[in-house]
Scaffold this active site. Structure first.
Site, mmCIF file in Angstrom:
data_model
loop_
_atom_site.group_PDB
_atom_site.id
_atom_site.type_symbol
_atom_site.label_atom_id
_atom_site.label_comp_id
_atom_site.label_asym_id
_atom_site.label_seq_id
_atom_site.Cartn_x
_atom_site.Cartn_y
_atom_site.Cartn_z
ATOM 1 N N GLY A 1 22.685 -50.115 -18.148
ATOM 2 C CA GLY A 1 22.310 -51.083 -16.719
ATOM 3 C C GLY A 1 21.849 -50.953 -15.434
ATOM 4 N N HIS B 1 14.977 -55.240 -11.108
ATOM 5 C CA HIS B 1 15.467 -55.500 -9.712
ATOM 6 C C HIS B 1 15.172 -53.732 -9.215
ATOM 7 C CE1 HIS B 1 18.990 -53.133 -7.874
ATOM 8 N NE2 HIS B 1 19.450 -53.908 -7.948
ATOM 9 N N GLU C 1 17.856 -59.109 -5.989
ATOM 10 C CA GLU C 1 17.530 -57.402 -5.551
ATOM 11 C C GLU C 1 16.394 -56.992 -6.061
ATOM 12 O OE1 GLU C 1 21.008 -55.177 -3.283
ATOM 13 O OE2 GLU C 1 21.091 -55.059 -5.752
ATOM 14 N N CYS D 1 25.726 -48.858 -0.639
ATOM 15 C CA CYS D 1 24.739 -47.887 -1.086
ATOM 16 C C CYS D 1 23.625 -47.203 -0.975
ATOM 17 C CB CYS D 1 23.568 -48.568 -2.718
ATOM 18 S SG CYS D 1 22.982 -50.192 -1.968
HETATM 19 ZN ZN LIG Z 1 21.439 -49.347 -1.317
#
Ligand SMILES: [Zn+2]
Length: 634
Positions: free
Chosen positions: A195, A256, A308, A401
């Site tokens: 994904g 995304h 996002e 992240c």
């Molecule tokens: Zn990030």
């Protein structure tokens, strides 16, 4: 000694490549330069900060749950292992760059090796509490996304620190996992994709490092199997997971953003290693769609917080820009791969824009706080409590992240500035430092991007013709170039200087940097009637901290400021200020809240505009890149 001395992307000799990356140590930045200082700051503050935060937030403890050394709850998001891997990658590049300590690498790799299943599987979320769901929810699980970051960390360690036993150890761990992926999903295996794309680039790079072709073949399958409905549909829909359309037939970036960009970087890798020009052309077509209608002035991408995601064409609101830091890094990585494949200067132009704006702005001056989203406007009264729309950089995030992604990019930044081989050197990004290729060494002296002057002196040369190619950025409308005082004509793109170079030869490049007023395409409704300020590669912004405390513009509401284009924009050099060069923006204030039938004419003054990347390093307050242009009749 080191038989793989390259950076994060190293196409094989058989790849479709117009340009060739330089060995890992061919470019050395000087600390005095802006890029060199960022790289040093990354090593001394950002990287240790990431390691501390991983410890505080339980990322290592998650792995110790697998080994039985810790019995608490799993901490963080289910893909938390990736933050360790990206930090490992950063640490590996640092070992290669400076020969720094490898203790973190060694200790962490020991832990990973202990946690790894005998068949190669490694994922601290699924190994303890969710065994029954292993490989069973690929749309959601990020298992291959995590594997991809592990592989990239291993490739970095193998290239940067091959003399270190830990480098061989992490490479073995990563190969065991990669071999498992090949067995399950490679040629002849199950048709499936993850994904969250990421493993594609990683597997191609592992192929480049090892020469083991099944890694490349598996990556190619993962690119080609997208867009065929293999992923379970959930509330996010197929675009979110990049399963909406095959890459080869897509003509618009969507869904995304980070997933889209990572997938396209992987598609370029697969295309160049398999000689697939159709796939390469598809990625270039998608790059056009991204840059023509879906990219912010800072290079940021992603205008929707929800999912996002990319918005519609021209949907680029500055105040609700999502523009995730990881998206800017993903775009940089995609552009670098397209630059290597095609040699087209437009990709280097975009890397420069991203580096000095969208990417640079995400790290605080002290190197220990970061933006997740990077808006181009912050309003008076903004509620900055939402993590992904904070008004100040935060020291860490629940979904962390971005900070380790910055750390790994900055630790390898010197590998992205130039390309070359025995025939010559192509300089894409200018920075103070030493550049070496094909038996030639150049010392580059510059205060770019603050100054217009770049001096390149040949300090070592070997006999015979050799070509120095220098990029003239598209933002620059007036460039002057000379070799040993003799003028050379310039044009946008690469100017190639071929000669029998001698030590002491001197190239002077001046990229004129008058302040520029930039307008947006009229279909970008959100900024219609506004202009932005720029100088050189830098986008500038107005920030509340620079408003005067006395005079006609004192105490005005920030949103009531307008740009008076009848007056010129000044340039101010201030070595001790927040920025060595600010722009003096001619402004007027037109109160928007008055109920008076009659009112004074607007107050007029001049306010310093600062580089966008430096905003939010002083007192919290509103900021804007796009400034309403004052009507002439007001
Ligand atoms: Zn990030």
């Amino acid at each position: 000694m080191n038989s793989h001395p390259y950076g994060p992307v190293a196409p094989t000799a058989a790849a479709l490549a117009a340009l060739h990356p330089l060995p890992l140590t061919a470019v050395r930045l000087r600390s005095a330069g802006l890029l060199g200082s960022w790289q040093d700051r990354n090593a001394t503050t950002t990287l240790p900060h990431c390691i501390d935060k991983l410890d505080d937030r339980g990322n290592f403890a998650n792995l110790r749950r697998v080994t039985g050394e810790f019995h608490g709850e799993f901490a963080g998001f289910w893909f938390a292992d990736t933050d360790i891997y990206k930090t490992l990658e950063a640490a590996a590049w640092e070992i290669g760059r400076t020969g720094g300590s490898s203790d973190f690498l060694a200790e962490t790799v020991d832990l990973l090796e202990k946690a790894q299943d005998p068949d190669g599987y490694l994922d601290s979320y699924y190994q303890v509490d969710h065994r029954e769901k292993q490989w069973a929810e690929l749309h959601f699980s990020h298992e291959m996304y995590c594997a991809g970051h592990l592989i990239q960390a291993a490739v970095a360690a193998a290239r940067a620190a091959t003399s270190d036993a830990a480098a061989q150890q992490i490479l073995s761990v990563a190969r065991r996992f990669a071999d498992l992926l090949v067995r399950r999903y490679g040629p002849g295996g199950e048709d499936a994709v993850c994904g969250h794309p990421e493993v594609e680039t990683a597997l191609v790079e592992l192929y480049r490092l090892t020469g083991h072709r099944p890694y490349l073949e598996t990556a190619k399958r993962f690119v080609d199997l997208r867009g065929h409905g293999l992923l379970t549909s959930d509330r996010f829909g197929p675009g979110y997971h990049q399963d909406h359309q095959p890459v080869r037939t897509a003509d618009e970036v969507t869904g995304h953003v980070v997933r889209q960009l990572y997938l396209l970087a992987g598609a370029v890798d697969v295309a160049v290693e398999t000689g697939d020009t159709e796939l390469l052309q598809a990625t270039e077509r998608l790059w056009d769609s991204a840059l023509d209608t879906k990219t912010y002035l800072t290079g940021g991408q992603g205008s929707r917080h929800r999912d996002e995601a990319f918005g519609d064409p021209y949907e680029l609101p500055p105040d609700r820009a999502y523009a995730e830091t990881c998206a800017a890094i993903g775009s940089f990585q995609w552009a670098w791969r397209l630059l290597l494949a095609t040699g087209n200067a437009r990709y280097a132009d975009e890397m420069e824009r991203l580096l000095y704006n969208g990417i640079a702005g995400s790290t605080a001056l002290d190197g220990t706080a970061f933006f997740y989203s990077n808006p181009l406007q912050l309003r008076t009264g903004h509620d900055g409590s939402e993590e992904t729309a904070s008004s100040q950089r935060l020291s860490w995030y629940a979904c962390a992240c971005c900070p380790p992604n910055l750390a790994r990019l900055m630790a390898s930044l010197h590998t992205y500035l130039a390309t070359g081989d025995d025939e010559g050197l192509q300089v894409h990004l200018y920075a103070a430092g030493t550049y070496t290729a094909g038996g030639h060494t150049l010392e580059v002296e510059t205060r770019y991007p603050w100054d217009e002057q770049i001096t390149l002196t040949i300090t070592e040369a070997t006999p015979g013709p050799w070509t120095l190619a220098l990029r003239i950025p598209t933002w620059c409308s007036s460039a002057q170039l000379s070799v040993n005082g003799e003028p050379v004509a310039t044009h946008a793109g690469y100017v190639r200087l071929t000669r029998d170079w001698q030590a002491g030869d001197r190239v002077e490049l001046t990229l004129a940097m008058p302040p520029r007023l930039v307008g947006a395409h009229p279909r970008v409704d959100a900024v219609r009637g506004t202009a932005a300020l720029a100088r050189g590669p830098l986008v500038y912004c107005l920030e509340h901290a620079d408003l005067p405390t006395s005079g006609p513009l004192a105490n005005v509401v920030f949103e009531d400021l307008e740009l008076d284009t009848a007056r010129p924009v000044g340039v101010q050099h201030d070595p001790d200020g927040i920025a060595p060069v600010t722009l003096q923006a001619p402004l007027r204030a037109r109160p928007g809240e008055t109920s008076s039938l009659y009112r004074p004419l607007a107050g007029t003054g001049t306010v310093a505009a600062i580089p966008y990347f430096l905003w939010a390093n002083r007192a919290a307050g509103p900021m804007r890149v796009w400034i309403p242009v004052a009507p002439r009749e007001a």
